[in-house]
Design an enzyme around this catalytic site. Structure first.
Site, PDB file in Angstrom:
ATOM      1  CG  ASP A  25      46.271  38.690  49.439  1.00 24.53           C
ATOM      2  OD1 ASP A  25      46.581  39.777  48.946  1.00 24.53           O
ATOM      3  OD2 ASP A  25      47.110  37.833  49.796  1.00 24.53           O
ATOM      4  CG  ASP A  41      42.133  41.067  49.746  1.00 19.48           C
ATOM      5  OD1 ASP A  41      42.098  40.259  48.793  1.00 19.48           O
ATOM      6  OD2 ASP A  41      43.093  41.822  49.957  1.00 19.48           O
ATOM      7  CG  ASP A  97      42.053  43.511  44.993  1.00 23.54           C
ATOM      8  OD1 ASP A  97      42.791  44.397  45.461  1.00 23.54           O
ATOM      9  OD2 ASP A  97      41.089  43.747  44.236  1.00 23.54           O
ATOM     10  CD  GLU A 125      46.544  38.062  45.664  1.00 21.63           C
ATOM     11  OE1 GLU A 125      46.387  39.288  45.611  1.00 21.63           O
ATOM     12  OE2 GLU A 125      45.782  37.302  46.282  1.00 21.63           O
TER      13      GLU A 125
END
Length: 664
Positions: free
Chosen positions: A513, A515, A517, A437
């Site tokens: 990541d 998280d 997102d 990403e």
């Protein structure tokens, strides 16, 4: 469509609190193997072994009685049976009736155990919980103590008497258990596995005699290996010759000043290694005498240490042919070994302890093995040349195999994406592609990767939701186009006959990541693969990499050196903080700091490599189809990501909202 819910009552009274040993009885599979009772007996044997490991015992006797019970007796210090200073209950009773109670938590100087396989204070209490009956006899300080349990509860209170004859004037513990058959698939104890377990204890505990008595047949077996690991390995390789003399050594921090500032005093390993050109391989590893059939980080350390030493020898003597690159598997493919690691505070995968997860064990074992083998090879040049020849044969065979694959796909090769940072190897058995990403994270991954085996494809933004995209329109999206071209496989269905010879990577790893997102990007990529590349999932080529969300910088304390610890999520962070608090005591919170990664781009190449890309220390999840059948999975995915399913998604989210763990 409205789903009508049942009128079941959910109130304060619905919440049940399991006390004592009830959690074990409710979910025994969380605490032990339930195929047969061997593991609950092994917990008792391991405790006796820990006594011997600490230098407090010379024999372990296991008896299979006619009535179906099993007893384990040692001549160690004996379990304390006085009153606990805080609980006011006999210690021997606490150990068998309470989870997470034991003498192996305090690993500091002066603790009852410095190195042990027991870690959580769970083992023998599980044995008691899953036994119809359990009796304990302790000889200690000129006294004899007895206590009896049934189904985990005390049924015969502790009695203590003075030792009144020569037989009683000794020290040690005897535990006799009658396993409850309702918890196991089979009530029979597998004697062959038990014999192997006891034999391995004798191998690892020099000067300790381990015996097995079978009352029904009158048979008695006894093991004591004067030659230790060497004798055990040679016995396992009987009938097959080794290519070189056995390479063996044992090295521990603090002895001859070996890495005393990096690892705790006494940490290290002993090992025996043999190379052979043919025949079966024997590979066994242990941590603090606990068998680790699943391997783990200590085995990765052994592999890396052998590879680095052999590679250094080959380069030093200019033995490597042009165009041939060595891989660790070239050195390790014909290796037999027995490895016994000693770790101060090992982290195992689950209560069953079948695999070691301690990341520092890689560096510990690798550095010890590498320096030892480098010295051995340079002292035995002739044997070094023989070993180098074997390794180069393995490398050349692997290279020839990969070249054959390359010829089959040499025509009509699509132009690879410009932002793909490819690896040097063409062998898909080892190659890995990381779908990363963001460009910044892609830069760190590019610098931190193993360029021989790992390729990087940075993705810009969130990938298109392709659930309802027609196959002939997929390549209109640049990111999807680049992914398909990079992996070398065209979109297909589950029923298509496809040629996987064009597949360029054995592992395709989604790296985003840690998280919300990042999870969204994972879902979009998994949607792409499940919908348009389903056979890659079914054949085990798709993985999800798990980078950490937190980093804890812990200062040195006592025997513990300063270290950086990584946590995948808040739950792991709480475990790390709890351990640091336990090790440091009250007021120790100032000895560490917690950082949260906002994304992969915040990690430097070394951190990203160590936590997420290094095969020896990373955590990869293999993507597999779940319990639903394929059609049901299609229906569920349509509800979750279909464009016209907003109402169904909303109803599902309302129903499942209590299960959500928000990270805002």
């Amino acid at each position: 469509m409205t789903i009508k819910k049942s009128a079941l009552t959910y109130s304060e009274a619905s919440i049940k609190v399991l006390k004592g040993l009830e959690p074990v009885k409710q979910r025994p599979g969380m605490y032990t193997r339930t195929e047969n009772p061997l593991h609950i007996v092994q917990e008792v044997i391991d405790n006796a072994s820990d006594e011997a490991l600490g230098g407090f015992g010379t024999q372990i006797i296991v008896t299979l009685h006619i009535d179906g019970s099993i007893s384990v007796e040692d001549d160690g210090r004996g379990i304390p049976f006085g009153l606990h200073p805080e609980e006011g209950v006999p210690v021997v009773e606490i150990l068998f009736t309470q989870l997470h109670a034991g003498g192996k938590f305090d690993k500091a100087s002066g603790g009852a155990y410095t190195f042990s396989g027991g870690l959580h204070g769970v083992g023998v209490s599980v044995t008691n919980a899953l036994s119809q009956r359990l009796d304990v006899t302790v000889w200690r300080d000129g006294q004899v103590a007895d206590i009896g349990f049934s189904y985990g509860d005390v049924v015969r209170a502790l009695t203590v008497r003075s030792a009144n004859n020569r037989i009683d004037k000794k020290s040690g513990t005897r535990i006799t258990t009658w396993p409850d058959p309702k918890y196991f698939d089979s009530a029979n104890l597998p004697q062959f596995e038990l014999q192997n377990l006891l034999r391995s204890k004798a191998v690892l505990l020099s000067n300790v005699r381990v015996a097995l008595i079978i009352e029904k047949t009158g048979e008695r077996q006894s093991w004591k290996y004067k030659d230790g690991l060497r004798g055990y390995l040679l016995e396992g390789l009987a009938g097959y010759s080794t290519l070189t003399p056995i390479f063996e050594d044992e090295r521990y921090a603090g002895s001859a000043c070996i890495m005393h500032n990096t690892f705790a005093e006494g940490e290290g390993a002993s090992w025996v290694v043999a190379w052979s050109e043919e025949g079966p391989l024997l590979r066994e590893s242990y941590v603090n005498l606990i068998p680790t059939p699943g391997g783990g980080t200590h085995e990765f350390g052994l592999r890396d240490g052998l590879f680095q030493a052999v590679k250094s020898f080959i380069e030093l003597h200019n033995l490597q042919p042009k165009g041939i690159k060595l891989l660790a598997e070239d050195v390790f493919s014909r290796v037999s070994f027995v490895l016994s690691a000693r770790i101060l505070d090992p982290q195992f995968q689950g209560q069953l302890k079948g695999k070691l997860n301690s990341r520092t064990a890689v560096r510990l074992v690798s550095s010890l093995v590498q320096s030892s083998l480098e010295r051995w090879l340079n002292q035995h040049i002739k044997h070094g040349y023989i070993l180098a020849e074997l390794v180069m044969k393995q490398a050349q065979a692997r290279t020839r195999a990969s070249q054959k694959v390359e010829k089959r796909k040499s025509s009509s090769v699509a132009v690879l994406p410009g932002k793909l940072v490819d690896c040097e190897s063409t062998d898909i058995a080892y190659n890995e592609l990381f779908l990363v990403e963001g460009d910044s994270a892609g830069g760190s991954a590019k610098m931190g990767r193993n360029k021989e085996l790992q390729a990087i494809l940075p993705l810009r933004g969130k990938v298109l939701n392709t659930w309802e995209t027609e196959r002939n329109r997929l390549f209109a999206n640049n990111e999807v186009h680049d992914i398909a071209v990079a992996i070398g496989i065209d979109p297909h269905t589950r029923d298509d006959v496809i040629d996987l010879s064009n597949l360029r990577y054995g592992k395709i790893c989604i790296l985003s990541d840690a998280d919300v997102d990042g999870s969204h990007i994972q879902v979009l990529l998994l949607t792409l693969f499940f919908r348009h590349f389903p056979q890659l999932i079914e054949r085990g080529h798709i993985y999800v990499a798990r980078p950490p969300l937190f980093r804890v910088d812990a200062a040195g304390l006592g025997k513990r050196p300063a270290e950086k610890l990584y946590a995948l999520d808040k739950a792991e962070l709480e475990v790390i903080i709890h351990k640091l608090q336990k090790d440091g005591g009250p007021g120790s919170s100032s000895t560490w700091t917690i950082s949260r990664f906002k994304g992969l781009g915040e990690m430097n190449p070394e951190q990203l490599w160590y936590t997420t890309m290094n095969p020896d220390t990373r955590r990869l999840i293999l993507v597999q189809l779940g319990r639903l059948d394929f059609d049901a999975t299609i229906s569920r995915m349509t509800m979750l990501v279909g464009k016209g399913e907003a109402a169904a998604r909303r109803a599902w989210l309302e129903e499942k909202s209590n299960n959500a763990q928000a990270d805002i």
